[in-house]
Motif scaffolding. Sequence first.
Motif, short mmCIF file in Angstrom:
data_model
loop_
_atom_site.label_atom_id
_atom_site.label_comp_id
_atom_site.label_asym_id
_atom_site.label_seq_id
_atom_site.Cartn_x
_atom_site.Cartn_y
_atom_site.Cartn_z
N VAL A 59 0.85 -1.20 0.00
CA VAL A 59 0.00 0.00 0.00
C VAL A 59 0.88 1.25 0.00
O VAL A 59 0.45 2.33 0.39
CB VAL A 59 -0.95 0.01 1.23
CG1 VAL A 59 -1.88 -1.20 1.21
CG2 VAL A 59 -0.17 0.03 2.56
N VAL A 97 -5.44 -3.95 -7.32
CA VAL A 97 -6.68 -3.22 -7.05
C VAL A 97 -6.41 -1.78 -7.45
O VAL A 97 -5.66 -1.06 -6.79
CB VAL A 97 -7.12 -3.34 -5.58
CG1 VAL A 97 -8.39 -2.51 -5.34
CG2 VAL A 97 -7.40 -4.80 -5.22
N GLU A 99 -7.44 2.11 -8.55
CA GLU A 99 -8.46 3.13 -8.34
C GLU A 99 -8.76 3.80 -9.69
O GLU A 99 -7.85 4.09 -10.46
CB GLU A 99 -7.91 4.16 -7.36
CG GLU A 99 -8.96 5.12 -6.87
CD GLU A 99 -8.38 6.03 -5.81
OE1 GLU A 99 -8.21 7.21 -6.11
OE2 GLU A 99 -8.10 5.53 -4.70
N VAL A 133 -11.67 0.00 -8.34
CA VAL A 133 -12.57 0.60 -7.35
C VAL A 133 -12.73 2.10 -7.64
O VAL A 133 -11.93 2.69 -8.37
CB VAL A 133 -12.06 0.38 -5.90
CG1 VAL A 133 -12.07 -1.10 -5.55
CG2 VAL A 133 -10.68 0.96 -5.70
N GLU A 134 -13.77 2.69 -7.07
CA GLU A 134 -14.06 4.10 -7.31
C GLU A 134 -12.92 5.00 -6.84
O GLU A 134 -12.23 4.70 -5.88
CB GLU A 134 -15.33 4.55 -6.57
CG GLU A 134 -16.56 3.75 -6.83
CD GLU A 134 -16.67 2.55 -5.90
OE1 GLU A 134 -15.63 2.03 -5.43
OE2 GLU A 134 -17.81 2.12 -5.67
N ALA A 136 -11.12 7.73 -4.82
CA ALA A 136 -11.37 8.19 -3.45
C ALA A 136 -10.16 8.92 -2.92
O ALA A 136 -10.04 10.12 -3.06
CB ALA A 136 -11.73 7.03 -2.54
N ARG A 137 -9.26 8.14 -2.35
CA ARG A 137 -8.09 8.74 -1.73
C ARG A 137 -7.11 9.28 -2.75
O ARG A 137 -6.24 10.06 -2.42
CB ARG A 137 -7.33 7.65 -0.96
CG ARG A 137 -7.88 7.32 0.38
CD ARG A 137 -6.94 6.33 1.04
NE ARG A 137 -7.08 5.03 0.42
CZ ARG A 137 -7.85 4.07 0.89
NH1 ARG A 137 -8.56 4.27 1.97
NH2 ARG A 137 -7.91 2.91 0.30
N ARG A 337 2.49 3.29 5.52
CA ARG A 337 2.44 3.04 4.08
C ARG A 337 3.81 3.08 3.43
O ARG A 337 4.01 3.73 2.41
CB ARG A 337 1.47 4.02 3.41
CG ARG A 337 0.12 3.99 4.12
CD ARG A 337 -0.93 4.64 3.32
NE ARG A 337 -1.26 3.77 2.20
CZ ARG A 337 -2.30 3.96 1.42
NH1 ARG A 337 -3.09 5.00 1.62
NH2 ARG A 337 -2.58 3.16 0.44
#
Lengths: 339, 339
Positions: A59, A97, A99, A133-134, A136-137, A337
Amino acid sequence: MADDDRIILAHGGGGELTRRLLAERILPRLANELLAPLGDSAVLPRPPGDICFTTDAYVVQPLEFPGGDIGRLAVCGTVNDLAVCGAAPRAISLALVIEEGLAVATLERIVESVAAAAREAGVPVATGDTKVVERARGDGLTITTAGVGERLAGAERLDAARIEGGEAVLVSGPIAEHGLAVMSARKGIAFRTVIRSDAAPLNGLVAALLASGADVRFLRDPTRGGLAGVLADLAETTGRNIELDERAVPLTAAARHASELLGLDALAIANEGKVVIVAAAGDAEKVLAACRAHPLGRGAALVGRVGDRSDWPLVELLTAVGGRRIVQRPYGEELPRIC
Amino acid sequence: MADDDRIILAHGGGGELTRRLLAERILPRLANELLAPLGDSAVLPRPPGDICFTTDAYVVQPLEFPGGDIGRLAVCGTVNDLAVCGAAPRAISLALVIEEGLAVATLERIVESVAAAAREAGVPVATGDTKVVERARGDGLTITTAGVGERLAGAERLDAARIEGGEAVLVSGPIAEHGLAVMSARKGIAFRTVIRSDAAPLNGLVAALLASGADVRFLRDPTRGGLAGVLADLAETTGRNIELDERAVPLTAAARHASELLGLDALAIANEGKVVIVAAAGDAEKVLAACRAHPLGRGAALVGRVGDRSDWPLVELLTAVGGRRIVQRPYGEELPRIC
C-alpha cells in the motif's frame, strides 16, 4: 481503450473492457509459459521438495520513489519472504486493485517494473487478478503478491530453535534506505544525497549463502519494523538477549543524516533488499565472505551476537559513545504506508 | 487494543500494535498447523502431483450481504479457481488491507467467516499479511487470497482443446444469486423473497464429478460476467458456436423477478458457488447424476451444447418464446464491486 489515458470503473467489471485492459496493457509485459494459458489457476510442474507459500499486500505511497516503485517492491518482498525460508521462487501471483482515474501510463510503468523485477529474480508471474474501485483517496493502486517456492537443500537447517548463546548476528548491507527513499519522495524532502530504495530480490544471495557451507540458523528480511523489529522477534523466539553493536551496523552517511533530519531511528526503518543472518559463532567469516562475493551483499557486516537466556529477553544496543540502551520494538507506525 | 473498537493506522505499522492485532483478533480464529510457526512463508509437505496456484482480489461492497460476506467470498473464490483446475486445495493465503476506522467487531466477524469457509473447504489459511490505510471511501476492507492446490487424478483430462461439436454444456445449479444478493444489500432493495449469495466451496462437488468417470472436458466458475462471460470465453477458445437453451437455465422465480426489477440480464450476473461443465455428449446424464448427488449440485441442469466451428464463434440463446438472440459478452461492469 487505445485512446483512453485513465482507468475507469468498467475496466474492472469482468467484461470486454477488462479483457482488453489485460490483453493490451498488462499481459504482454508479463508474458511467460505458466501465465499464457490464462486459466483460473496456473499449473506448476511437480516439485521435488517441500513447497513454501507466502503473501504480502503493498500500500506504499507514493507509488513511485527513488530506486523503485510498488511493483518492484511487491515482487522483491514476496521473493524475499520465500528466500529467507530457504526456498527458490517458482511462481508469483499478482493481484491489482486499481483506483479509477489512475493514469494508464503509470499502470504500464508499474507492470513493466513487476516484469523486470520478476526477470531479475528468475521467477514467472504465473497468475493474477485485476479489480477497479471508485476514485477516493487518490491512492491509485494496491498490489498483493503471493509466491510459491521450492525448498533448497540445506534449508531445513534454518531453524530458530537451533540458535545458541554466542552465535553471530549479521546483516547483508546498509540499512534504512527503503524507508528513507519513500519518505523523501512522499514529503518532497531533498536530502543532500538522493537516497534510493534498496528493493532487490535476495534469492540469489540466499542460495549462495546456503551453498557456502556456513552453518546458518536463521534468515529474515528486515522490512516493516526494520532491524529493531527482527531482533525483537528473535529475542522473543529464542528467549535470549541479543546484543547489537551500533558502530558495526552498516549505515551510509546520507542515511544517517536523513534519519536524524526526520527524527527517526534508523534501526526501525524498513529495508527491502537486506537480510539478517544468525550463524554459528565460528562461521561468521564464512557468511561474510559468501555475502561479499554477491553484488547484493557487498556491504555485509557482523553486527552483534546472541546473548544469554533471560526471562525478559531484550535487544541491547552498545552505543557508538560506549553506552548501552534497550532497543524497543517499534510501537505503531513511525512510517505508515512504507511498503 | 482491548478497549478500542476501531482500527487505527498504527495497527498496520509492523510494531507492537500490529503484533497484538494479529495475536488477539486474527490468528486465534485461523489457528492451524501450517500457520502456527508464523514464518515469512508457510512450508507445505512435498506434494505427489502438479501444483495449481491462483489468486483473487475482493473489493465487494457492502462487506456483508445475505448469504455471505467478503471473507467467505474470498475463500470460496480461491478454492473454486483451484477446483475448476481439477485441484484439491492444500493451503490459502489471506492478505487484508483494512481502512482505519473499521469496527474491530466487523473485522472479527469477517475473519470468523474466513475460518468457517476454510473449514468447510477443508483447507488451512497457511500464511497472510495485514496492512492498514487511511480512512477514505469508507470501503473498510479489501481481501486478496491466493491458493495452492494439488491436481487430482483425472484433472489432466480437463482441456478445452478436447472439446468437440455436439458436447453437453451444464451448470451445477440456479444462477445469478450472488450478484443479486449483493445488489439488494447495497441498494437496500427488499425483493419479495430474500435472495442469498450462493458463495460456497466447490472442491467437494468437483472431486465427486471427476471421480464419477464422466468424460469432463472443461470446468469454470461463472463469477464476474456470469454464465454469459464463461460461454463467450468458451466460444472464443474453442472456435465453436455455443447454443444455450434459455428455458433450461436454472433460475429461481425470485432471481428472475429481481433481475427484471433491476433491468439486468441474469445470464451476466455473478455466481460464487456454481460451476459450468462441458462433457462428452453421451455423458450428460452421468454428470447430472454426480452433481445431483452432492448438496451443492442438486439444481444441476443441461443447458446447451457446443455447436459448429465458426470464424466468428458466438453464443446463441434459444429464447423461451422460441426466438434466437446472440448473447454478448458483458462490456464493462453492470454490477461494480460484486466480488
